[in-house]
Design a protein around this motif. Structure first.
Motif, PDB file in Angstrom:
ATOM      1  N   PRO A 105       0.739  -1.306   0.084  1.00 45.07           N
ATOM      2  CA  PRO A 105      -0.003   0.006  -0.033  1.00 45.07           C
ATOM      3  C   PRO A 105       0.747   1.444   0.196  1.00 45.07           C
ATOM      4  O   PRO A 105       0.360   2.341  -0.695  1.00 45.07           O
ATOM      5  CB  PRO A 105      -0.878  -0.165   1.293  1.00 45.07           C
ATOM      6  CG  PRO A 105      -0.800  -1.636   1.616  1.00 45.07           C
ATOM      7  CD  PRO A 105       0.445  -2.148   1.248  1.00 45.07           C
ATOM      8  N   PHE A 193      -3.709   3.339  -7.045  1.00 47.89           N
ATOM      9  CA  PHE A 193      -3.724   3.264  -5.789  1.00 47.89           C
ATOM     10  C   PHE A 193      -5.203   2.501  -5.358  1.00 47.89           C
ATOM     11  O   PHE A 193      -5.044   1.694  -4.546  1.00 47.89           O
ATOM     12  CB  PHE A 193      -3.613   4.632  -5.270  1.00 47.89           C
ATOM     13  CG  PHE A 193      -3.595   4.472  -3.590  1.00 47.89           C
ATOM     14  CD1 PHE A 193      -2.641   4.081  -2.853  1.00 47.89           C
ATOM     15  CD2 PHE A 193      -4.800   4.873  -2.706  1.00 47.89           C
ATOM     16  CE1 PHE A 193      -2.835   3.823  -1.409  1.00 47.89           C
ATOM     17  CE2 PHE A 193      -4.784   4.704  -1.490  1.00 47.89           C
ATOM     18  CZ  PHE A 193      -3.778   4.337  -0.678  1.00 47.89           C
ATOM     19  N   GLY A 197      -5.230  -1.143  -3.798  1.00 48.65           N
ATOM     20  CA  GLY A 197      -5.968  -1.400  -2.491  1.00 48.65           C
ATOM     21  C   GLY A 197      -7.337  -2.466  -2.622  1.00 48.65           C
ATOM     22  O   GLY A 197      -7.244  -3.204  -1.562  1.00 48.65           O
ATOM     23  N   ILE A 200      -5.405  -5.688  -2.456  1.00 54.69           N
ATOM     24  CA  ILE A 200      -5.069  -6.298  -1.360  1.00 54.69           C
ATOM     25  C   ILE A 200      -6.135  -6.705  -0.244  1.00 54.69           C
ATOM     26  O   ILE A 200      -5.930  -7.716   0.356  1.00 54.69           O
ATOM     27  CB  ILE A 200      -4.381  -5.069  -0.587  1.00 54.69           C
ATOM     28  CG1 ILE A 200      -2.951  -4.871  -1.414  1.00 54.69           C
ATOM     29  CG2 ILE A 200      -3.945  -5.410   0.916  1.00 54.69           C
ATOM     30  CD1 ILE A 200      -2.247  -3.512  -0.910  1.00 54.69           C
TER      31      ILE A 200
END
Length: 407
Positions: A105, A193, A197, A200
């Motif tokens: 991250p 991003f 995210g 993840i």
């Protein structure tokens, strides 16, 4: 007492919930673990490819010359080299799972900061932090990859690196779309991003617990000791491979433009052909290693790299050079997955620390290869510099033949 207290990491990261050992787990669950690792590799590659796709825009926005950009770009590998002395130890102490869930991250977050740069020093700082987080991500993700391969008990590392290469294509394509819609690098990187995210969030539950697959290292062993010589030689093989890979990334377009004299948009044909065979080769790597063994594949890979480079030097024309660059792509595709997988089988050090040594030496090739090419080309010609790097493929084959670890 350590300088920084990292004990809070264990309280923040959610614990993985499963009651069965990996050996007793259903194959469907193991396949889900493998898929999750592929997505993590993809996410890391997507970040790097997204940054690379917007370099021309950032260069124009900051009004940088080629020399100024080249100098600033050194901030990224310097950041990676800065983190290398302690990244492996941190991954060993807190586990690759926990470190990866923080490093990736932050890797994507540092990418967004690069998009905000309005001054050269801000870009340099952003790239430095991007490099630091990239190193932590690299060590932890490859440690996870090694552990995942261990529970499958067959070669699968190549497919993970294939996912990274596939992200290179996807990241470049998304970059073109973002530029077509006239989105700024910062807006582009914010989207990246968000995608990382999401990757993840969906897959973190399936990361491997280190203790489940690796026996504890005897703490009575001396704290300071020379690393296994095999790790040094594995690093040298990685150095030769990444030096060859690095010149393809940085100089293939220049070679096709200045030496091959490729017309117009065909200048990118060399780079594209290299990337296609590199990605394809990595997805085939596991099958080839399982059938023929790591040593034979490394022998052939080294020879293929050398033959490809020398073919491009001897026949600097469009079709022969395109085929030559495809050969180089296929040659380099198998080397790094085999090197990392072999590193995971060495028991003299924790896997993360062993990977730090090997990746540290290997990465020097990626860092030093392109500048060496430039200096040799300035003294002689670009063809002679490619011929010089062609020797590295021979080194890979020779080392693979003599190293006992591959027998």
């Amino acid at each position: 007492m350590p300088l920084f207290d990292y004990s809070f990491l264990g309280k923040i990261i959610p614990k993985q919930k499963h009651k069965k050992s990996y050996r007793k787990a259903k194959q469907t669950y193991l396949n889900r673990i493998r898929l999750a690792m592929s997505f993590f590799y993809f996410g890391m590659g997507f970040c790097f490819a997204s940054w690379a796709s917007r370099i021309p825009d950032i260069k124009s926005f900051l009004d940088l010359s080629e020399g100024e950009l080249g100098t600033i770009l050194f901030a990224l590998p310097i950041g990676q080299l800065t983190a290398m002395p302690f990244s492996g130890k941190i991954v060993t102490r807190f586990g690759s799972r926990k470190v990866l869930l923080f490093a990736l991250p932050f890797y994507a977050f540092c990418l967004t900061n690069i998009g905000l740069a309005e001054e050269t020093w801000q870009l340099a700082l952003g790239l430095y932090l991007f490099g630091v987080c990239g190193n932590f991500s690299n060590i932890s993700i490859n440690t996870q990859g090694v552990y995942t391969e261990q529970i499958f008990r067959k070669p699968i590392m190549g497919s993970f690196h294939g996912s990274w290469s596939l992200a290179g294509f996807f990241g470049a394509l998304v970059g073109l779309v973002m530029m077509a819609f006239e989105l700024s690098p910062y807006q582009h990187f914010i989207i990246v991003f968000g995608v990382v995210g999401l990757i993840i969030f969906i897959n973190y539950r399936f990361l491997i617990k280190v203790k489940a697959v690796q026996q504890a290292i005897d703490i009575a062993k001396p704290k300071f000791r020379m690393p296994d010589k095999s790790l040094i030689w594995l690093g040298v093989i990685g150095f030769c491979c990444l030096a060859s890979e690095g010149i393809m990334f940085d100089w293939s377009g220049v070679y096709f433009k200045d030496v091959v004299k490729a017309p117009g948009s065909l200048v990118i044909l060399g780079y594209t052909s290299f990337m296609i065979t590199m990605a394809s080769g990595r997805f085939l790597s596991d099958i080839l290693v399982k059938k023929y063994g790591a040593q034979k594949i490394l022998l052939v890979s080294g020879i293929t790299i050398s033959l490809g480079l020398y073919t491009a030097v001897a026949f600097p024309f469009l079709i022969p050079s395109t085929i030559a660059f495809m050969m180089v792509g296929f040659g380099v595709s198998n080397v790094i997955p085999i090197v990392y997988s072999t590193t995971g089988r060495i028991t003299t050090l924790p896997t993360s620390e062993a990977l730090t040594i090997v990746t540290g030496i290997s990465f020097l090739g990626f860092l030093m290869g392109p500048p060496i090419i430039g200096h040799i080309a300035e003294l002689t010609s670009l063809r002679y510099s490619f011929a010089f790097i062609g020797v590295f493929g021979v080194f890979i084959s020779v080392l693979a033949y003599y190293l006992k670890i591959f027998r």
